[in-house]
Write a protein that holds these residues in place. Sequence first.
Motif, PDB file in Angstrom:
ATOM      1  N   LYS A  33       0.864  -1.291   0.053  1.00  0.00           N
ATOM      2  CA  LYS A  33       0.098  -0.058   0.103  1.00  0.00           C
ATOM      3  C   LYS A  33       0.866   1.449   0.182  1.00  0.00           C
ATOM      4  O   LYS A  33       1.546   1.590   1.151  1.00  0.00           O
ATOM      5  N   ALA A  63      -9.508  -4.898   3.476  1.00  0.00           N
ATOM      6  CA  ALA A  63      -9.331  -4.909   4.996  1.00  0.00           C
ATOM      7  C   ALA A  63      -8.868  -6.064   5.710  1.00  0.00           C
ATOM      8  O   ALA A  63      -9.607  -6.980   5.973  1.00  0.00           O
ATOM      9  N   ASN A  64      -7.444  -5.998   5.777  1.00  0.00           N
ATOM     10  CA  ASN A  64      -6.876  -7.313   6.073  1.00  0.00           C
ATOM     11  C   ASN A  64      -5.679  -7.025   7.015  1.00  0.00           C
ATOM     12  O   ASN A  64      -4.541  -7.239   6.654  1.00  0.00           O
ATOM     13  N   ILE A  65      -5.985  -6.502   8.149  1.00  0.00           N
ATOM     14  CA  ILE A  65      -5.277  -6.485   9.273  1.00  0.00           C
ATOM     15  C   ILE A  65      -4.404  -7.940   9.499  1.00  0.00           C
ATOM     16  O   ILE A  65      -5.155  -8.880   9.881  1.00  0.00           O
ATOM     17  N   LYS A 118      -5.980   5.326   1.795  1.00  0.00           N
ATOM     18  CA  LYS A 118      -6.601   5.153   3.289  1.00  0.00           C
ATOM     19  C   LYS A 118      -5.614   5.428   4.398  1.00  0.00           C
ATOM     20  O   LYS A 118      -6.009   5.491   5.359  1.00  0.00           O
ATOM     21  N   ASN A 119      -4.217   4.811   4.148  1.00  0.00           N
ATOM     22  CA  ASN A 119      -3.250   5.147   5.170  1.00  0.00           C
ATOM     23  C   ASN A 119      -3.126   6.577   5.727  1.00  0.00           C
ATOM     24  O   ASN A 119      -2.824   6.922   6.617  1.00  0.00           O
ATOM     25  N   ASP A 173     -11.507  -1.280   4.187  1.00  0.00           N
ATOM     26  CA  ASP A 173     -10.106  -1.233   4.467  1.00  0.00           C
ATOM     27  C   ASP A 173     -10.070   0.445   5.107  1.00  0.00           C
ATOM     28  O   ASP A 173      -9.192   0.343   6.155  1.00  0.00           O
ATOM     29  N   THR A 176     -11.363  -0.540   8.803  1.00  0.00           N
ATOM     30  CA  THR A 176     -10.540  -1.176   9.691  1.00  0.00           C
ATOM     31  C   THR A 176      -9.125  -0.701  10.170  1.00  0.00           C
ATOM     32  O   THR A 176      -8.619  -0.672  11.262  1.00  0.00           O
ATOM     33  N   THR A 177      -8.580   0.025   8.996  1.00  0.00           N
ATOM     34  CA  THR A 177      -7.161   0.926   9.544  1.00  0.00           C
ATOM     35  C   THR A 177      -7.729   2.054  10.308  1.00  0.00           C
ATOM     36  O   THR A 177      -6.737   2.219  11.347  1.00  0.00           O
ATOM     37  N   GLY A 181      -5.416   0.025  13.043  1.00  0.00           N
ATOM     38  CA  GLY A 181      -4.234  -0.124  11.970  1.00  0.00           C
ATOM     39  C   GLY A 181      -3.041   0.328  13.000  1.00  0.00           C
ATOM     40  O   GLY A 181      -3.110   1.114  14.020  1.00  0.00           O
ATOM     41  N   ARG A 182      -1.752   0.231  12.407  1.00  0.00           N
ATOM     42  CA  ARG A 182      -0.514   0.838  13.005  1.00  0.00           C
ATOM     43  C   ARG A 182      -0.618   2.319  12.588  1.00  0.00           C
ATOM     44  O   ARG A 182       0.079   3.056  13.451  1.00  0.00           O
ATOM     45  N   ASN A 183      -1.148   2.614  11.549  1.00  0.00           N
ATOM     46  CA  ASN A 183      -1.063   4.188  10.971  1.00  0.00           C
ATOM     47  C   ASN A 183      -1.874   4.896  12.141  1.00  0.00           C
ATOM     48  O   ASN A 183      -1.268   6.078  12.632  1.00  0.00           O
TER      49      ASN A 183
HETATM   50  O1  LIG Z   1      -1.665  -1.346   9.985  1.00  0.00           O
HETATM   51  P1  LIG Z   1      -1.789  -0.597   9.047  1.00  0.00           P
HETATM   52  O2  LIG Z   1      -2.150   0.710   9.401  1.00  0.00           O
HETATM   53  O3  LIG Z   1      -0.558  -0.515   8.315  1.00  0.00           O
HETATM   54  O4  LIG Z   1      -2.945  -1.119   8.001  1.00  0.00           O
HETATM   55  C1  LIG Z   1      -2.943  -2.387   7.610  1.00  0.00           C
HETATM   56  C2  LIG Z   1      -3.810  -2.836   6.311  1.00  0.00           C
HETATM   57  O5  LIG Z   1      -3.325  -2.132   5.315  1.00  0.00           O
HETATM   58  C3  LIG Z   1      -4.945  -3.039   6.719  1.00  0.00           C
HETATM   59  O6  LIG Z   1      -5.635  -3.615   5.860  1.00  0.00           O
END
Ligand SMILES: O=P(O)(O)OC[C@H](O)CO
Length: 274
Positions: A33, A63-65, A118-119, A173, A176-177, A181-183
């Motif tokens: 991404k 949407a795939n953490i 999306k990030n 996605d 979920t992010t 998510g990490r961002n």
């Molecule tokens: O943990 P992030 O924010 O890098 O997001 C992870 C994935 O892109 C979610 O689909």
Amino acid sequence: MLVFCTPHQFVESICKQLQGKVNPNAKAISLIKGMEVKPDGPVMLSKLITKHLGIDCSVLMGANIANEVAMEQFSEATVGYKADTSIAKSWVQAFATPYFHVAAIKDVEGVELCGTLKNVVAIAAGFVDGLGMGNNTKAAIMRIGLKEMIGFSKLLFPTVSDATFFESCGVADLITTCFGGRNRKVAEAYARNGGKRSFDELEAELLGGQKLQGVLTAGEVFQVLKARNWEKKFPLFATVHKIAIGHLPPSTIVDYDNESAQKLHRNPSVGVIG
Ligand SMILES: O=P(O)(O)OC[C@H](O)CO
Ligand SMILES: NC(=O)c1ccc[n+]([C@@H]2O[C@H](COP(=O)([O-])OP(=O)(O)OC[C@H]3O[C@@H](n4cnc5c(N)ncnc54)[C@H](O)[C@@H]3O)[C@@H](O)[C@H]2O)c1
């Protein structure tokens, strides 16, 4: 079949190492991404892989953490392919399982831009969390962010389809992010610290060697906005970058030029309905 899955900042150097070593009949897919910005404009990573290795490259986004997928919890993903339906079918077959549903659509740029942009919105959502604001604010930021994702994608690639944003790669996605998510996590810490600790420092502390994509992507998107004089059309994207580099305080994430945002939403030239 070659599957690319690495933080986006390393893709070009990896491709250079692979040059001359890949069967010209191989097919690639990118789960990465992000994008690159070159002097003559933005380049999607699937295109960069094709350029360096001379092979077809599809993308898989959604949407795939990762840890949830690893636990085999039900989720969905989207393959974006260029033209050849048989290639799309082979990727769906390679990835799909009873708990991981994969749909293919002929919109490689749209799918890849969903995963990329999306990030940036997730960084904004993390700022909102770090500022102690509630779900209404976060939903508003996500809505505005989605509008900017659609507008930006369609300005870059007029072929991008509205329907793509309703697939797993798009709105799912984004959701979920922005929540898990990490961002989001690192941006929350950045805002909690009033922007006084850098993203690099927080990334190292919170992610144990993993890499953030949203801050770099916000910078890459900002380069495009500057070069094309689009800054006012995409106030959320521009504000995320300025906060991330310390030029604005995190609190300004809800304080950008709303008039410009309204114009963006009503401007048919970017294909967004207000
Ligand atoms: O943990 P992030 O924010 O890098 O997001 C992870 C994935 O892109 C979610 O689909
Ligand atoms: N983790 C997820 O939940 C998730 C889900 C979907 C998509 N993605 C996307 O997949 C891509 C990879 O994310 P990730 O979470 O697997 O990676 P990560 O953040 O865990 O990064 C670690 C990986 O980067 C590699 N790396 C570190 N420095 C490198 C260098 N200099 N050159 C080459 N490789 C280097 C490491 O070997 C390691 O494999 C990203 O674009 C991300 O957005 C991640």
